[in-house]
Scaffold this motif. Structure first.
Motif, PDB file in Angstrom:
ATOM      1  N   ALA A  51       8.877  66.012 -92.496  1.00  0.00           N
ATOM      2  CA  ALA A  51      10.005  66.648 -91.816  1.00  0.00           C
ATOM      3  C   ALA A  51      10.004  68.157 -92.029  1.00  0.00           C
ATOM      4  N   ALA A  52      10.647  68.864 -91.112  1.00  0.00           N
ATOM      5  CA  ALA A  52      10.767  70.319 -91.223  1.00  0.00           C
ATOM      6  C   ALA A  52      11.439  70.684 -92.542  1.00  0.00           C
ATOM      7  N   GLY A  53      10.877  71.679 -93.214  1.00  0.00           N
ATOM      8  CA  GLY A  53      11.461  72.163 -94.452  1.00  0.00           C
ATOM      9  C   GLY A  53      11.202  71.289 -95.665  1.00  0.00           C
ATOM     10  N   SER A  54      10.435  70.207 -95.516  1.00  0.00           N
ATOM     11  CA  SER A  54      10.175  69.314 -96.647  1.00  0.00           C
ATOM     12  C   SER A  54       8.694  69.290 -96.973  1.00  0.00           C
ATOM     13  N   GLU A  55       8.358  68.634 -98.078  1.00  0.00           N
ATOM     14  CA  GLU A  55       6.966  68.465 -98.447  1.00  0.00           C
ATOM     15  C   GLU A  55       6.736  67.064 -98.994  1.00  0.00           C
ATOM     16  N   LYS A  56       5.519  66.593 -98.835  1.00  0.00           N
ATOM     17  CA  LYS A  56       5.127  65.291 -99.374  1.00  0.00           C
ATOM     18  C   LYS A  56       3.817  65.446-100.127  1.00  0.00           C
ATOM     19  N   ARG A  57       3.706  64.661-101.202  1.00  0.00           N
ATOM     20  CA  ARG A  57       2.496  64.669-102.014  1.00  0.00           C
ATOM     21  C   ARG A  57       1.851  63.288-101.954  1.00  0.00           C
ATOM     22  N   LEU A  58       0.595  63.261-101.589  1.00  0.00           N
ATOM     23  CA  LEU A  58      -0.140  62.015-101.453  1.00  0.00           C
ATOM     24  C   LEU A  58      -1.237  61.962-102.503  1.00  0.00           C
ATOM     25  N   ALA A  59      -1.238  60.908-103.293  1.00  0.00           N
ATOM     26  CA  ALA A  59      -2.258  60.736-104.331  1.00  0.00           C
ATOM     27  C   ALA A  59      -3.436  59.966-103.751  1.00  0.00           C
ATOM     28  N   PHE A  60      -4.634  60.528-103.870  1.00  0.00           N
ATOM     29  CA  PHE A  60      -5.867  59.887-103.407  1.00  0.00           C
ATOM     30  C   PHE A  60      -6.722  59.528-104.622  1.00  0.00           C
ATOM     31  N   ARG A  61      -7.440  58.410-104.489  1.00  0.00           N
ATOM     32  CA  ARG A  61      -8.221  57.912-105.621  1.00  0.00           C
ATOM     33  C   ARG A  61      -9.487  57.233-105.116  1.00  0.00           C
ATOM     34  N   GLY A  62     -10.522  57.304-105.911  1.00  0.00           N
ATOM     35  CA  GLY A  62     -11.764  56.596-105.626  1.00  0.00           C
ATOM     36  C   GLY A  62     -12.577  56.501-106.899  1.00  0.00           C
ATOM     37  N   ARG A  63     -13.783  55.984-106.790  1.00  0.00           N
ATOM     38  CA  ARG A  63     -14.684  55.902-107.938  1.00  0.00           C
ATOM     39  C   ARG A  63     -16.027  56.492-107.538  1.00  0.00           C
ATOM     40  N   GLU A 102      -4.898  65.120-105.195  1.00  0.00           N
ATOM     41  CA  GLU A 102      -3.548  65.113-104.629  1.00  0.00           C
ATOM     42  C   GLU A 102      -3.511  66.055-103.438  1.00  0.00           C
ATOM     43  N   VAL A 103      -2.930  65.565-102.352  1.00  0.00           N
ATOM     44  CA  VAL A 103      -2.768  66.384-101.156  1.00  0.00           C
ATOM     45  C   VAL A 103      -1.282  66.683-100.995  1.00  0.00           C
ATOM     46  N   MET A 104      -0.941  67.946-100.957  1.00  0.00           N
ATOM     47  CA  MET A 104       0.433  68.372-100.732  1.00  0.00           C
ATOM     48  C   MET A 104       0.548  68.882 -99.304  1.00  0.00           C
ATOM     49  N   ILE A 105       1.531  68.388 -98.559  1.00  0.00           N
ATOM     50  CA  ILE A 105       1.736  68.786 -97.162  1.00  0.00           C
ATOM     51  C   ILE A 105       3.166  69.279 -97.008  1.00  0.00           C
ATOM     52  N   ARG A 106       3.305  70.468 -96.454  1.00  0.00           N
ATOM     53  CA  ARG A 106       4.614  71.029 -96.146  1.00  0.00           C
ATOM     54  C   ARG A 106       4.826  71.024 -94.641  1.00  0.00           C
ATOM     55  N   GLY A 107       5.998  70.591 -94.249  1.00  0.00           N
ATOM     56  CA  GLY A 107       6.276  70.449 -92.819  1.00  0.00           C
ATOM     57  C   GLY A 107       6.530  71.750 -92.087  1.00  0.00           C
ATOM     58  N   GLY A 108       6.805  72.839 -92.807  1.00  0.00           N
ATOM     59  CA  GLY A 108       7.063  74.114 -92.151  1.00  0.00           C
ATOM     60  C   GLY A 108       8.374  74.100 -91.378  1.00  0.00           C
ATOM     61  N   ALA A 109       8.474  74.977 -90.406  1.00  0.00           N
ATOM     62  CA  ALA A 109       9.725  75.141 -89.668  1.00  0.00           C
ATOM     63  C   ALA A 109       9.960  74.031 -88.652  1.00  0.00           C
ATOM     64  N   ARG A 110       8.891  73.366 -88.202  1.00  0.00           N
ATOM     65  CA  ARG A 110       9.040  72.391 -87.120  1.00  0.00           C
ATOM     66  C   ARG A 110       8.673  70.970 -87.514  1.00  0.00           C
ATOM     67  N   GLY A 111       8.217  70.762 -88.740  1.00  0.00           N
ATOM     68  CA  GLY A 111       7.765  69.439 -89.142  1.00  0.00           C
ATOM     69  C   GLY A 111       6.337  69.197 -88.689  1.00  0.00           C
ATOM     70  N   LEU A 112       5.763  68.106 -89.159  1.00  0.00           N
ATOM     71  CA  LEU A 112       4.360  67.846 -88.883  1.00  0.00           C
ATOM     72  C   LEU A 112       4.130  66.358 -88.681  1.00  0.00           C
ATOM     73  N   ALA A 113       3.579  66.008 -87.527  1.00  0.00           N
ATOM     74  CA  ALA A 113       3.185  64.626 -87.248  1.00  0.00           C
ATOM     75  C   ALA A 113       1.697  64.483 -87.552  1.00  0.00           C
TER      76      ALA A 113
END
Length: 260
Positions: free
Chosen positions: A87-99, A39-50
């Motif tokens: 977005a700024a001030g938010s976070e997203k969690r991305l689930a990664f999978r493989g074999r 799982e990858v967690m990404i926080r946008g911080g104060a300005r957001g992240l593209a």
């Protein structure tokens, strides 16, 4: 790897509010031939992240033909919930999978590390800044077939004493990867008719494994430059039902005659 701040994305000058990324291996146990999840967690911080690109790759540290180090690809992990912006001030969690491929080197046997390093590398391209990368160790446990075969060697006095991954193919073997793992087996209390140290390669697939056994030579890295191996087959369905001891003893006898 713990939270990694992407410095320069904050708004207060001291790092607080910077964008952050964190990768965690979520599979409780990782075994060759079985799924692996992260799982990858990404926080946008104060300005957001593209996000331009986000990749997760499983790699193993190996040795070239001359003994120099190399990094070999094992497999890539993928996600179904890709995102291009946090977005700024938010976070997203991305689930990664493989074999994990059946030929994935193991890092531990019976709970003990064998000296092989397998990692998940996270690479992130973001905005117009330079890409960042970080590494998480992946613990790959030996499957039951490995334990059964090694148990038969242990009955003959041979126990695992380290391991290496070689950046090469085994000649005339059906292989989907360009590397193989050597398990070094030593017999401190060997008899006069036993070799002091062996190399064991278990070339595994969905059916079972071919065991390549020969006298160890830790200073030689080309397959054809080492002593010729003896082989025997072991199937997954035999674990718990078959006794691998006769196959191991027969192999040791042939090696002793060959070495003599």
């Amino acid at each position: 790897m713990g939270l990694r701040r992407l410095f320069g994305r904050g708004g207060d000058g001291d790092g607080r509010g910077d964008a952050e990324i964190d990768t965690r291996i979520t599979s409780p146990v990782c075994v060759p031939g079985q799924p692996v999840e992260a799982e990858v967690m990404i926080r946008g911080g104060a300005r957001g992240l593209a996000i331009g690109q986000l990749d997760l790759a499983v790699v193993v540290q190996a040795l070239h033909w001359d003994g120099s180090p190399s990094q070999e690809s094992v497999c890539d992990l993928s996600t179904d919930n890709w995102t291009e912006h946090v977005a700024a001030g938010s976070e997203k969690r991305l689930a990664f999978r493989g074999r994990l491929p059946w030929e994935t080197p193991v890092t531990e046997i019976d709970g003990q590390a064998v000296g092989v390093v397998v990692s998940v590398i996270t690479k992130l391209s973001w905005d117009s800044e330079a890409p960042v990368a970080d590494t998480d160790l992946l613990h790959v446990t030996a499957p039951p077939l490995y334990e059964a075969v090694l148990g038969a060697f242990a009955e003959e006095g041979y126990r695992v004493d380290g391991s290496q991954v070689r950046d090469s193919y085994i000649p005339d073997a059906e292989s989907h990867s360009g590397h193989y793992q050597i398990l070094f087996l030593t017999a401190p209390t060997r008899g006069a008719d036993r070799l002091a140290e062996l190399e064991l390669v278990l070339q595994q697939n969905a059916v079972g494994a071919i065991a390549y056994v020969r006298r160890a030579d830790r200073s030689t890295f080309e397959w054809d430059d080492e002593p010729p191996p003896r082989t025997f087959a072991a199937a997954h369905h035999e674990v718990g039902h078959a006794d691998f001891g006769p196959r191991v003893r027969d192999t040791l006898e042939k090696l002793t005659l060959l070495d003599g």
